[in-house]
Design an enzyme around this catalytic site. Structure first.
Site, PDB file in Angstrom:
ATOM      1  N   ASN A   7       0.854  -1.187   0.000  1.00  0.00           N
ATOM      2  CA  ASN A   7       0.000   0.000   0.000  1.00  0.00           C
ATOM      3  C   ASN A   7       0.896   1.245   0.000  1.00  0.00           C
ATOM      4  OD1 ASN A   7      -1.393   2.284   1.082  1.00  0.00           O
ATOM      5  ND2 ASN A   7      -3.080   0.937   1.622  1.00  0.00           N
ATOM      6  N   HIS A  10       1.019   6.245   1.789  1.00  0.00           N
ATOM      7  CA  HIS A  10       1.767   7.199   2.606  1.00  0.00           C
ATOM      8  C   HIS A  10       2.959   7.814   1.882  1.00  0.00           C
ATOM      9  CE1 HIS A  10      -1.066   6.833   5.640  1.00  0.00           C
ATOM     10  NE2 HIS A  10      -0.824   5.555   5.883  1.00  0.00           N
ATOM     11  N   HIS A  43      -5.611   3.644  -1.742  1.00  0.00           N
ATOM     12  CA  HIS A  43      -6.931   4.007  -1.223  1.00  0.00           C
ATOM     13  C   HIS A  43      -7.245   5.423  -1.697  1.00  0.00           C
ATOM     14  CE1 HIS A  43      -9.635   4.368   2.648  1.00  0.00           C
ATOM     15  NE2 HIS A  43     -10.290   4.637   1.534  1.00  0.00           N
ATOM     16  N   ARG A  45      -9.315   8.160  -1.123  1.00  0.00           N
ATOM     17  CA  ARG A  45     -10.269   8.607  -0.098  1.00  0.00           C
ATOM     18  C   ARG A  45     -11.116   9.736  -0.644  1.00  0.00           C
ATOM     19  NH1 ARG A  45      -8.762   6.694   5.322  1.00  0.00           N
ATOM     20  NH2 ARG A  45     -10.455   8.048   6.010  1.00  0.00           N
ATOM     21  N   ARG A  49      -6.913  12.921   0.692  1.00  0.00           N
ATOM     22  CA  ARG A  49      -5.831  13.393   1.555  1.00  0.00           C
ATOM     23  C   ARG A  49      -4.457  12.847   1.137  1.00  0.00           C
ATOM     24  NH1 ARG A  49      -7.106  10.129   7.106  1.00  0.00           N
ATOM     25  NH2 ARG A  49      -9.094  11.183   6.873  1.00  0.00           N
ATOM     26  N   GLU A  70      -8.643   0.450  -2.950  1.00  0.00           N
ATOM     27  CA  GLU A  70      -9.527   0.499  -1.790  1.00  0.00           C
ATOM     28  C   GLU A  70     -10.429   1.713  -1.940  1.00  0.00           C
ATOM     29  OE1 GLU A  70      -7.134   0.895   1.659  1.00  0.00           O
ATOM     30  OE2 GLU A  70      -6.169  -1.031   1.390  1.00  0.00           O
ATOM     31  N   THR A 100      -6.984   6.714  10.107  1.00  0.00           N
ATOM     32  CA  THR A 100      -6.856   5.638   9.132  1.00  0.00           C
ATOM     33  C   THR A 100      -8.141   4.824   9.205  1.00  0.00           C
ATOM     34  OG1 THR A 100      -5.517   3.748   8.429  1.00  0.00           O
ATOM     35  CG2 THR A 100      -5.654   4.142  10.797  1.00  0.00           C
ATOM     36  N   THR A 101      -8.225   3.746   8.418  1.00  0.00           N
ATOM     37  CA  THR A 101      -9.461   2.976   8.380  1.00  0.00           C
ATOM     38  C   THR A 101      -9.621   2.210   9.697  1.00  0.00           C
ATOM     39  OG1 THR A 101      -9.051   2.732   6.035  1.00  0.00           O
ATOM     40  CG2 THR A 101     -10.799   1.389   6.974  1.00  0.00           C
ATOM     41  N   GLU A 151     -10.946  -9.312   3.065  1.00  0.00           N
ATOM     42  CA  GLU A 151      -9.689  -8.932   3.709  1.00  0.00           C
ATOM     43  C   GLU A 151     -10.006  -8.764   5.187  1.00  0.00           C
ATOM     44  OE1 GLU A 151      -7.365  -5.765   1.933  1.00  0.00           O
ATOM     45  OE2 GLU A 151      -6.482  -5.266   3.878  1.00  0.00           O
ATOM     46  N   HIS A 191      -3.799  -4.385   7.740  1.00  0.00           N
ATOM     47  CA  HIS A 191      -3.935  -3.233   8.622  1.00  0.00           C
ATOM     48  C   HIS A 191      -3.038  -3.380   9.855  1.00  0.00           C
ATOM     49  CE1 HIS A 191      -5.908   0.587   9.310  1.00  0.00           C
ATOM     50  NE2 HIS A 191      -5.610   0.361  10.558  1.00  0.00           N
ATOM     51  N   GLY A 192      -2.110  -2.467   9.973  1.00  0.00           N
ATOM     52  CA  GLY A 192      -1.240  -2.424  11.147  1.00  0.00           C
ATOM     53  C   GLY A 192      -0.171  -3.503  11.177  1.00  0.00           C
TER      54      GLY A 192
END
Ligand code: PXP
Length: 241
Positions: A7, A10, A43, A45, A49, A70, A100-101, A151, A191-192
């Site tokens: 992903n 960032h 993603h 959004r 952002r 996403e 974040t999500t 997911e 995630h994470g």
């Protein structure tokens, strides 16, 4: 063996901090592919952002591995996906104020809207994955909705600080994974996830794709920092002849 979706959101977050052109997530996607990424995930959004519409358009042209987009179930996002045609869309919940999500998409509560989004994406020939918490009702409902994949949200596992809590979340993910696979769903997770906590998740039976962003981008900044400083230092005061 699990595959890796990188992903790159960032990288765009860093660019948007200055509204400039660097670092370009399109370049990052190419480097991720060179590093062995099996998929590139972005993603888009609603508040734009990090990833911008231009990024998605260019990535569709340049990414050679699977492109996973996403997005929210909002009709505007579904329309963009249907036009750009990523290989897979992962439907995620989205609230503007979140960092974040946070939490999976509640497909039980939002069943009708989720079904409508899935129908439009399938009509456009796009495979659909649902980003959900690893709870049996969410998994069963996802299977009924006829998607290709789920997911499972690994945030609770990743955020656990006590060993017992981490073990309990891992068990939830393993059981959820088994349920998803027995319902014929492809099993993804994310995630994470970090360099330290990913191994038990990658070892879950039948795990297909792990989507990892923040930890890889964070490490890339540091792993490349010494070289970047060295190059600037060399420009400012090149070695004298
Ligand atoms: N999977 C989904 C559905 C996400 O929304 C995110 C965060 O954008 C990730 C995976 C990656 O999470 P992280 O950046 O914490 O690795």
């Amino acid at each position: 063996m699990a595959t890796l979706g990188v992903n790159i959101d960032h990288v765009a977050t860093l660019r948007q901090a200055r509204r400039t052109v660097e670092p370009d997530p399109v370049w990052a996607a190419a480097l991720a592919e060179l590093g062995g990424a099996d998929a590139i995930t972005v993603h888009l959004r609603e508040d734009r952002r990090h990833i911008q519409d231009r990024d998605l358009e260019v990535l569709r042209q340049t990414v050679q591995v699977k492109l996973n987009l996403e997005g929210a179930i909002a009709p505007e996002m579904v329309a963009i996906a249907c036009r750009v045609k990523p290989d897979q869309v992962t439907l995620v919940p989205e609230r503007r104020e979140e960092i974040t999500t946070e939490g999976g998409l509640d497909v039980v509560t939002h069943r009708a809207a989720t079904a409508a989004a899935i129908r439009r994406l399938h009509d456009a020939g796009i495979a659909v994955s649902l980003f959900i918490d690893p709870s049996p009702p969410q998994i069963e409902c996802s299977a009924e909705l006829g998607v290709e994949a789920v997911e499972l949200h690994t945030g609770t596992y990743a955020n656990a600080t006590a060993d017992g809590d981490r073990a309990a979340s891992l068990l939830d993910l393993a059981r959820g994974g088994a349920l998803a696979r027995s319902a014929g769903l492809t099993l993804n997770a994310g995630h994470g996830l970090t360099y330290r906590n990913v191994t038990p998740i990658a070892r879950i039976d039948g795990m297909h794709e792990l989507n990892i962003g923040h930890s890889i981008v964070a490490r890339a900044v540091l792993v490349g920092f010494t070289q970047a400083v060295r190059e600037m230092r060399a420009i400012i005061s090149p070695a004298q002849p």
